[in-house]
Design a protein around this motif. Sequence first.
Motif, PDB file in Angstrom:
ATOM      1  N   PHE A 137       1.983 -18.684   0.651  1.00 30.93           N
ATOM      2  CA  PHE A 137       2.089 -18.282  -0.755  1.00 30.93           C
ATOM      3  C   PHE A 137       1.914 -19.451  -1.722  1.00 30.93           C
ATOM      4  N   ALA A 138       2.003 -20.680  -1.201  1.00 29.20           N
ATOM      5  CA  ALA A 138       1.735 -21.829  -2.077  1.00 29.20           C
ATOM      6  C   ALA A 138       0.309 -21.762  -2.610  1.00 29.20           C
ATOM      7  N   ALA A 139      -0.621 -21.326  -1.749  1.00 31.99           N
ATOM      8  CA  ALA A 139      -2.015 -21.208  -2.173  1.00 31.99           C
ATOM      9  C   ALA A 139      -2.156 -20.152  -3.265  1.00 31.99           C
ATOM     10  N   LEU A 140      -1.519 -18.988  -3.049  1.00 28.74           N
ATOM     11  CA  LEU A 140      -1.651 -17.892  -4.008  1.00 28.74           C
ATOM     12  C   LEU A 140      -0.956 -18.212  -5.325  1.00 28.74           C
ATOM     13  N   ILE A 143       2.688  -7.570  -0.807  1.00 31.72           N
ATOM     14  CA  ILE A 143       3.422  -7.074  -1.958  1.00 31.72           C
ATOM     15  C   ILE A 143       3.958  -5.674  -1.671  1.00 31.72           C
ATOM     16  N   SER A 144       3.206  -4.931  -0.907  1.00 25.84           N
ATOM     17  CA  SER A 144       3.608  -3.567  -0.597  1.00 25.84           C
ATOM     18  C   SER A 144       4.750  -3.521   0.408  1.00 25.84           C
ATOM     19  N   GLY A 145       5.122  -4.681   0.963  1.00 22.91           N
ATOM     20  CA  GLY A 145       6.241  -4.707   1.884  1.00 22.91           C
ATOM     21  C   GLY A 145       5.854  -4.738   3.340  1.00 22.91           C
ATOM     22  N   LEU A 196      -7.010 -15.481   5.690  1.00 20.32           N
ATOM     23  CA  LEU A 196      -8.344 -14.996   5.285  1.00 20.32           C
ATOM     24  C   LEU A 196      -8.286 -14.305   3.936  1.00 20.32           C
ATOM     25  N   ARG A 197      -7.230 -13.460   3.759  1.00 19.43           N
ATOM     26  CA  ARG A 197      -7.064 -12.777   2.464  1.00 19.43           C
ATOM     27  C   ARG A 197      -6.910 -13.800   1.334  1.00 19.43           C
ATOM     28  N   THR A 198      -6.186 -14.863   1.640  1.00 18.50           N
ATOM     29  CA  THR A 198      -5.971 -15.895   0.623  1.00 18.50           C
ATOM     30  C   THR A 198      -7.291 -16.546   0.219  1.00 18.50           C
ATOM     31  N   LEU A 222      -3.430  -8.874  -1.673  1.00 22.16           N
ATOM     32  CA  LEU A 222      -2.224  -9.046  -0.868  1.00 22.16           C
ATOM     33  C   LEU A 222      -1.419  -7.756  -0.822  1.00 22.16           C
ATOM     34  N   ARG A 223      -2.095  -6.662  -1.052  1.00 18.87           N
ATOM     35  CA  ARG A 223      -1.452  -5.364  -0.861  1.00 18.87           C
ATOM     36  C   ARG A 223      -1.949  -4.773   0.456  1.00 18.87           C
TER      37      ARG A 223
END
Lengths: 317, 265
Positions: free
Chosen positions: B56-59, B143-145, B155-157, B227-228
């Motif tokens: 999450f540091a990247a995001l 985010i959706s849990g 990869l998403r990041t 990130l969902r």
Amino acid sequence: MGPRPPAAPLAVETSGLTKRFGRRTVVGGIDLAVPEGSVFGFLGPNGSGKTTTIRMLLGLARPTGGRVRLLGHEIPGQAAAALPQVGAMVEGPAFYPFLSGRDNLVRMDAVQKGAGAAGRGARVDKALQRVGLHFAAEKRYRAYSLGMRQRLGLAAALLRPARLLVLDEPTNGLDPQGMREVRQLIRSLATDGMTVFLSSHLLYEVEQVCTHVAVLSAGRVVAQGPIEGLRQTQARVLRVETPDEALAARVLEAMAGIGATSAGAGVVRADLVGAEPEDCTAALVRAGVRVRSLTTEVPSLEDAFVALTGEGFDVEE
Amino acid sequence: MWRSELRLVFRRRRTLVLLAVLAAVPVLAAVAIRVSGSASAGGPPFLADITHNGVFAALAGLALALGFLLPLSVSVVAGDAIAGEAGLGTLRYLLVRPVGRTRLLAAKFGVVVVFCLVAALMVAGAGLVIGAVLFPVGRVTTISGFSISLTTGVLRTLEAAGIVGVSMVGLAAIGLFISTLTEAPLAAMAGTLVFWIAVQIADSVPQLASIHPVLFTDHWSSFVDLLRLPVGYSSVEADLLLQGCWGLVFVLAAWARFTTADILA
């Protein structure tokens, strides 16, 4: 565009070339004819429109009116066909201060379409050698002196074989030694058959290397042609040294083909506007004038220039 | 030509400094959180999540950089594109070489777009590295849990970083256009920045809600949706459409201006 007689190919040809900025006319309808193979001096005081004309020749600025043909191609429409055969230096050198001299030339070579990477290093080295800058090739442009910058500008213009070299004030900032080197360079390029279009406000520079000249004054061409022809637009002057100056002046004034005369301090001058010096000698001797010496003076180009523009050099508009 | 342009921009000290500063964004955030020992909820998205997962540091870095540094960097590089060459006087030498004006503009814009992508990836890359060094990494809670594997999360990041990069295209085109209007690169950079600030202000005034959907900043945070689970692409698509429109309009404007302008510098 009618066919041109093959006898007189022109490297640069303009007709009625005009540039206005708002209401200010910088170039007022000039017709240039630069023969191929000539060293063409484009002479005029600062602010007479030389650089603006060159910008239009190279397609950097659009003419307000008139036409330009560069090596037979219409400018700006066919600039892409003409410009690869042209080397140019316009309004002083300009390079990336954070790159070395060599890297600057490498970039200039690399951006050109069709200039392959093969031989790039050799081309750059040769151009640097030619202007005597190879010793400082790795130095950043930022650290170059004015003279070195000027040389790098010349090197960029010489980077590829060209048919026409356009040089705008190439000796600005050079010391006398550097100026002489540039003149020698221009001569050797001309010997190789290159046409050189050289703009300058320095008369002696043009006088020393050029075969043809156009004189620009306030945006208009006031004289153009082979340099000898321009000299001859001025009358030769007869110079007589004699103790009988009043008598000599009277005799000369009475002759046909003599223009204005002036006398003083044992010297009489008369403009030869038709009369031959040998006839003057005979007339003077017949009248009993004691002649110490009699010579004719060919007016310098500077006299011709001043007569044409009504001003000296380095005159700001 | 193309490679020469890339080298010119990316070997320049100014560009390297900009990239270094961008990389410092997630590093600073991560170090600050690590030193203080906790992150309170609130603030930019993902900031509070760093303590659980370094990814999450990247995001968080992307979200922070979008606030100012990224648009600033893009304004600098885009504003310099043509005006920088004009200011140095090298523009006239490029054009008489000759480099076609359209070709030069295309190369310049291409390099600016590459810079946008590199800048965003720089932020994300630096964030991933510092996150992994200072915090635990593992399965990523979306985010959706739901949770996704670490690989998918990374990869998403990176994908999110790509979208952030592309989100800059509109601004890059505006910068390119302004750059063709002047010979002073600083003026072009400042002009681009001011334009962005003006749009951002408009985007935050509720009374102007009717024009919000067409402002190029409106979907800048769409990368969050990656990130969902399942991934929501509608906002991303809207963002890409917006960037395409703004990009097209201003690249065409730049082209119209640049191909007819007198080069007097």
